[in-house]
Structure formats: C-alpha cells, structure tokens
Design an enzyme around this catalytic site. Structure first.
Site, PDB file in Angstrom:
ATOM      1  N   GLY A  51      44.270  45.460  72.353  1.00  0.00           N
ATOM      2  CA  GLY A  51      45.448  45.885  71.619  1.00  0.00           C
ATOM      3  C   GLY A  51      45.452  47.306  71.092  1.00  0.00           C
ATOM      4  O   GLY A  51      46.333  47.662  70.313  1.00  0.00           O
ATOM      5  N   TRP A  53      46.144  50.136  72.618  1.00  0.00           N
ATOM      6  CA  TRP A  53      47.357  50.858  73.016  1.00  0.00           C
ATOM      7  C   TRP A  53      48.565  50.353  72.232  1.00  0.00           C
ATOM      8  O   TRP A  53      49.444  51.130  71.863  1.00  0.00           O
ATOM      9  CB  TRP A  53      47.587  50.721  74.527  1.00  0.00           C
ATOM     10  CG  TRP A  53      46.852  51.752  75.328  1.00  0.00           C
ATOM     11  CD1 TRP A  53      45.640  52.309  75.041  1.00  0.00           C
ATOM     12  CD2 TRP A  53      47.294  52.365  76.544  1.00  0.00           C
ATOM     13  NE1 TRP A  53      45.285  53.217  76.001  1.00  0.00           N
ATOM     14  CE2 TRP A  53      46.284  53.268  76.945  1.00  0.00           C
ATOM     15  CE3 TRP A  53      48.417  52.218  77.339  1.00  0.00           C
ATOM     16  CZ2 TRP A  53      46.386  54.034  78.108  1.00  0.00           C
ATOM     17  CZ3 TRP A  53      48.517  52.980  78.497  1.00  0.00           C
ATOM     18  CH2 TRP A  53      47.517  53.884  78.873  1.00  0.00           C
ATOM     19  N   ASP A  69      49.088  39.666  78.281  1.00  0.00           N
ATOM     20  CA  ASP A  69      47.710  39.558  78.749  1.00  0.00           C
ATOM     21  C   ASP A  69      47.407  38.102  79.073  1.00  0.00           C
ATOM     22  O   ASP A  69      48.050  37.188  78.537  1.00  0.00           O
ATOM     23  CB  ASP A  69      46.727  40.068  77.686  1.00  0.00           C
ATOM     24  CG  ASP A  69      45.394  40.491  78.288  1.00  0.00           C
ATOM     25  OD1 ASP A  69      45.188  41.711  78.460  1.00  0.00           O
ATOM     26  OD2 ASP A  69      44.568  39.607  78.605  1.00  0.00           O
ATOM     27  N   ASP A  85      50.456  35.379  83.060  1.00  0.00           N
ATOM     28  CA  ASP A  85      50.253  36.196  84.251  1.00  0.00           C
ATOM     29  C   ASP A  85      51.491  37.056  84.495  1.00  0.00           C
ATOM     30  O   ASP A  85      52.584  36.529  84.748  1.00  0.00           O
ATOM     31  CB  ASP A  85      49.992  35.275  85.445  1.00  0.00           C
ATOM     32  CG  ASP A  85      49.678  36.016  86.722  1.00  0.00           C
ATOM     33  OD1 ASP A  85      49.932  37.229  86.800  1.00  0.00           O
ATOM     34  OD2 ASP A  85      49.177  35.374  87.670  1.00  0.00           O
ATOM     35  N   ASP A 108      46.935  49.704  80.933  1.00  0.00           N
ATOM     36  CA  ASP A 108      45.589  50.275  80.837  1.00  0.00           C
ATOM     37  C   ASP A 108      44.545  49.263  81.287  1.00  0.00           C
ATOM     38  O   ASP A 108      43.368  49.408  81.014  1.00  0.00           O
ATOM     39  CB  ASP A 108      45.311  50.723  79.396  1.00  0.00           C
ATOM     40  CG  ASP A 108      44.039  51.547  79.281  1.00  0.00           C
ATOM     41  OD1 ASP A 108      43.835  52.445  80.123  1.00  0.00           O
ATOM     42  OD2 ASP A 108      43.231  51.289  78.360  1.00  0.00           O
ATOM     43  N   LYS A 148      46.608  52.885  84.503  1.00  0.00           N
ATOM     44  CA  LYS A 148      45.258  53.287  84.869  1.00  0.00           C
ATOM     45  C   LYS A 148      44.963  52.901  86.302  1.00  0.00           C
ATOM     46  O   LYS A 148      45.379  51.848  86.777  1.00  0.00           O
ATOM     47  CB  LYS A 148      44.243  52.630  83.932  1.00  0.00           C
ATOM     48  CG  LYS A 148      42.796  52.966  84.282  1.00  0.00           C
ATOM     49  CD  LYS A 148      41.865  52.715  83.128  1.00  0.00           C
ATOM     50  CE  LYS A 148      41.749  51.258  82.740  1.00  0.00           C
ATOM     51  NZ  LYS A 148      40.839  51.085  81.585  1.00  0.00           N
TER      52      LYS A 148
END
Length: 203
Positions: A51, A53, A69, A85, A108, A148
């Site tokens: 968490g 970000w 998540d 998902d 990320d 990312k």
C-alpha cells in the site's frame, strides 16, 4: 528482515516517514517528472499491497483511490480496496462500480521471482500486459498510466503495445531503484481510448 533490508538507507527512511515500503519514493519521482496524477483524478492501483503507492496517491488527488490485489491490503484512510484477480470481469466491474470514471491506472506489481531469468521476465511482461488490458477496459479517454516492468528480450514488445493505446509513452528509471536492478517504468499519457482489446500474448 534480512541484513540487506536492515542496512538499506532508503528503506529506513521510508519506515521513518510512515511509508509501508521504499516504493513510495518511486511514485513520487514519477509524479514529479511526468505529472501523471491531477488533483481530481480517480486512481486505480493494481497489485497495490502493501500500500505504499496508495499512501502517496491519497496525498495527490481529491478523487477516489482504489487498490486491487490478490492479498488483503491493510486499511488506509480515504482508500478503497478490492481483493481479487484484476484480469477477471467481476473485479473489473467492481472497480467501475466503486470508482466510476477511471483517470489513472498504476501498477507497481512484480511476480515472485524464481531466479530463472527468462521465466521471471516472461511473467513480469505478462503482468504488464494484464495491467494494460485492465486499463484499456476501464480507463477514460485521456487518462494516464504508469507500470513497472523489467528490461529484457520481451520488454520492447510490451512497450510497443503500450504505444498503440497512448499518445505519449516514455520509459523511466527511478533513483530509488536498487543498483543493478533491471527494473524500469513505462509511463503512458493521454489514453487514446479503445474497445479493450490488447493483441494476444507477447511472445
């Protein structure tokens, strides 16, 4: 906590400043350089646990902030979370119901590394492809994205796929990334808008 983490100055700074991980500084760098988050934007953060970000995002916008998540995300004031998902239509619909208009999609996340370079690279690219698909299906035209990835054989193909969906696409190395890492961020601005189709799986 391993000795590597214990000796990491950036990690210790993050803990002292109340962030859940050093990754918070990476988003701050991206925002400072590219201004991808505007003050009223609604943000969806994919693979958001633990968490850090989300903590930064909450300070950058007056809009809605939601983290997705597979694992539960410890609560943060003013932040919504979904456990599930991101590739499923159920989670995508839940996000739309909670957030409404999605202006920014961030990711990320990285896969658990096996130590096998080619396998890990393929999984990382696949995760980036999933994030792009999510953005294409949920984001408002003109929106922004940052995700990312890792440099390697398949990275260029992912980058070219992102360019099909955004008018401006850049790559960025953050100063907070550990030395020697192949980590790289794709920053994409001004979503063209699409039906949500992302071509196949990158080979």
């Amino acid at each position: 906590m391993g000795s590597q983490w214990g000796k990491d100055k950036v990690y210790r700074r993050a803990m002292n400043e109340g962030f859940r991980s050093r990754a918070a500084y990476k988003l701050q760098e991206i925002q400072e350089r590219f201004s991808i988050i505007r003050e009223d934007d609604n943000i969806v953060d994919l693979g958001a646990a633990p968490g850090s970000w989300l903590q930064v995002e909450r300070t950058l916008t007056k809009g809605k902030v939601l983290g997705v998540d597979l694992n539960p995300i410890p609560s943060i004031d003013g932040v919504m979370t979904v456990v599930g998902d991101l590739t499923t239509s159920e989670v995508q619909q839940q996000v739309k119901d909670l957030v409404g208009v999605v202006n920014v999609v961030l990711c990320d996340a990285s896969p658990k590394l096996s130590g096998h370079k080619c396998y890990d690279q393929a999984r990382a690219i696949g995760l980036g492809e999933d994030a792009l698909m999510f953005a294409a299906r949920t984001m408002k035209q003109g929106g922004n994205m940052a995700m990312k990835s890792f440099q390697g054989e398949m990275f260029h193909e992912l980058l070219e796929e992102v360019k099909k969906h955004f008018y401006v696409v850049k790559t960025f190395h953050t100063k907070s990334t550990r030395r020697g890492s192949t980590e790289i961020y794709i920053v994409a601005k001004n979503f063209i808008g699409s039906s949500g189709d992302v071509e196949g799986h990158i080979q």
